[in-house]
Design an enzyme around this catalytic site. Sequence first.
Site, PDB file in Angstrom:
ATOM      1  N   GLY A  71      96.083  59.253  53.259  1.00 29.53           N
ATOM      2  CA  GLY A  71      95.517  58.001  52.764  1.00 29.53           C
ATOM      3  C   GLY A  71      94.380  58.225  51.785  1.00 29.53           C
ATOM      4  N   ASN A 151      90.431  48.734  59.003  1.00 31.96           N
ATOM      5  CA  ASN A 151      90.581  49.744  60.057  1.00 31.96           C
ATOM      6  C   ASN A 151      89.675  49.481  61.257  1.00 31.96           C
ATOM      7  OD1 ASN A 151      88.993  50.466  57.661  1.00 31.96           O
ATOM      8  ND2 ASN A 151      88.216  52.140  58.901  1.00 31.96           N
ATOM      9  N   GLN A 179      96.319  50.728  57.423  1.00 33.85           N
ATOM     10  CA  GLN A 179      96.267  50.107  58.749  1.00 33.85           C
ATOM     11  C   GLN A 179      97.217  48.920  58.881  1.00 33.85           C
ATOM     12  OE1 GLN A 179      94.778  51.362  61.319  1.00 33.85           O
ATOM     13  NE2 GLN A 179      93.343  52.825  60.422  1.00 33.85           N
ATOM     14  N   GLY A 204     100.472  59.038  56.882  1.00 30.94           N
ATOM     15  CA  GLY A 204     101.416  59.395  57.933  1.00 30.94           C
ATOM     16  C   GLY A 204     100.856  59.256  59.335  1.00 30.94           C
ATOM     17  N   HIS A 205      99.603  59.719  59.530  1.00 30.30           N
ATOM     18  CA  HIS A 205      99.126  59.823  60.911  1.00 30.30           C
ATOM     19  C   HIS A 205      98.701  58.498  61.525  1.00 30.30           C
ATOM     20  CE1 HIS A 205      94.556  59.966  60.528  1.00 30.30           C
ATOM     21  NE2 HIS A 205      94.912  60.097  59.264  1.00 30.30           N
ATOM     22  N   THR A 241     103.225  72.207  45.526  1.00 33.79           N
ATOM     23  CA  THR A 241     104.472  72.368  46.281  1.00 33.79           C
ATOM     24  C   THR A 241     104.549  71.317  47.389  1.00 33.79           C
ATOM     25  OG1 THR A 241     104.434  74.717  45.804  1.00 33.79           O
ATOM     26  CG2 THR A 241     105.811  74.025  47.659  1.00 33.79           C
ATOM     27  N   CYS A 358      85.822  58.251  61.058  1.00 35.45           N
ATOM     28  CA  CYS A 358      85.036  59.026  60.093  1.00 35.45           C
ATOM     29  C   CYS A 358      83.556  58.752  60.289  1.00 35.45           C
ATOM     30  CB  CYS A 358      85.412  58.659  58.671  1.00 35.45           C
ATOM     31  SG  CYS A 358      87.093  58.136  58.496  1.00 35.45           S
TER      32      CYS A 358
HETATM   33  N1  PLP Z   1      92.267  53.937  54.566  1.00 36.44           N
HETATM   34  C1  PLP Z   1      92.150  53.401  55.784  1.00 36.44           C
HETATM   35  C2  PLP Z   1      92.119  51.905  55.925  1.00 36.44           C
HETATM   36  C3  PLP Z   1      92.062  54.216  56.906  1.00 36.44           C
HETATM   37  O1  PLP Z   1      91.931  53.664  58.129  1.00 36.44           O
HETATM   38  C4  PLP Z   1      92.091  55.623  56.739  1.00 36.44           C
HETATM   39  C5  PLP Z   1      91.933  56.521  57.910  1.00 36.44           C
HETATM   40  O2  PLP Z   1      91.248  56.200  58.840  1.00 36.44           O
HETATM   41  C6  PLP Z   1      92.242  56.128  55.437  1.00 36.44           C
HETATM   42  C7  PLP Z   1      92.322  55.264  54.381  1.00 36.44           C
HETATM   43  C8  PLP Z   1      92.289  57.600  55.191  1.00 36.44           C
HETATM   44  O3  PLP Z   1      93.555  58.121  55.510  1.00 36.44           O
HETATM   45  P1  PLP Z   1      93.732  59.679  55.796  1.00 36.44           P
HETATM   46  O4  PLP Z   1      93.080  59.953  57.127  1.00 36.44           O
HETATM   47  O5  PLP Z   1      95.214  59.895  55.826  1.00 36.44           O
HETATM   48  O6  PLP Z   1      93.092  60.416  54.679  1.00 36.44           O
END
Ligand code: PLP
Length: 425
Positions: A71, A151, A179, A204-205, A241, A358
């Site tokens: 993301g 989020n 999200q 993905g996660h 790659t 984060c």
């Molecule tokens: N954007 C949002 C709304 C998110 O919740 C997150 C991750 O918490 C991200 C971006 C970042 O994604 P990634 O962890 O794959 O870098």
Amino acid sequence: MRRIYMDANATTPLLPEVFEAMRPYWMEHYGNASSIHQQGQQARGAVEQARGAVARFLHCLNSEIVFTSGGTESDNLALFGVLSNETAAHAHLITTTIEHHAVLHAAESLEKNKVEVTFLECTPQGLIEPAALKAAIRPNTRLVSIMFANNETGVIQPIAELAAIAHAAGALFHTDAVQASGKLPLDLSAEGPLKHVDLLTLSGHKIYAPKGIGALFVRRNVRLAPMLHGGTHERQRRAGTENVAGIVGLGRAAELAQAWLNSSEATGPGAPYLDSEMWASRDGATAPAHLPTPTELTALRDRFEQTILTQIEGTGVNGGNAPRVSNTSNLYFDHLEAEALVIALDLKGLSVSGGSACQSGAAEPSHVLTAMGLPPARARASVRFSLSRLTTQEEVDEALKIIPAAVARLRELSPAYQRREPQAV
Ligand code: PLP
């Protein structure tokens, strides 16, 4: 102690079905998707098949999908890709104060490079008003970037309307749908509700695939400067790659997410997204007997919230009157420090979060809750509970025993609570 995971907005568990789809691409099919020999072509085939699955998930063209590392990279590619070239100096970007830092900090960096940036404020419910966007548009507005679902609070923005406003003014529209994906249907087709969205971020996660893989939807005809310089991968939009196994995982996760969104009845082993043999191969784990459908997950979340609100005084839902994704509950517990509650719940086997992952460990209150006008003390007393597609009724019942007890114990130790000081500070 069996742990209960209520932090799906930080990351989701990897589904065994996704893992099984990826496994061969780490082991026997290790070819580089750019190689012309058979092993390379096998990898290329898998990448293109996954691209098709992600494109079907979003109702777009295969060529409109760019695979990235997640993301954060997709958000950066959208903003810098549109605004970092020479012609972008003095161009105007509109975004919001409640974005994920992947957008916020990218916007701040562009601002240092002479891009003019407007950060739109949200309402107390965490919504960005279309009228506010309209008023902020200037003749030089080149890009508008507004997240789909937040989020921290799960609040859903009126993306179709906001994107239409940007297009009417000749600006491109990007949305961070990290999200929203897997929780809401996303239809980017020319006839669909998101037809005015030009760029859209996936990770993905957050949809039960691994960390370190993501995608950016880039609508045909949108010109994007690459951020990474190297080979000609991804139609020269993202050098490097390809992460073949990760891409295969994202493709499989997109298929499973769509199957889940379409599931309206009770599901269990044998349902399209729950393969009991694969679950058994995971250290003998058994597939849950019953998993919530989208409707049931909303009901589970609502029951969870209502029980907390009625059983525990001094609580409320942040963004509770706005449309929200079905898994997220951001609750304040007045006279408590979220961090203390997160630790207390962790000790009892319940994983939750004080804000976004984060930000965990940050002393500052959440920028999202602050932007919604919460007093700092209430923002610091807010905890995010985010259920996953694997959350069960029993887990919610257990959490509803753990939380009131933990809150009561912490409040006993809180002099401010004992004095019942008003929370507004
Ligand atoms: N954007 C949002 C709304 C998110 O919740 C997150 C991750 O918490 C991200 C971006 C970042 O994604 P990634 O962890 O794959 O870098």
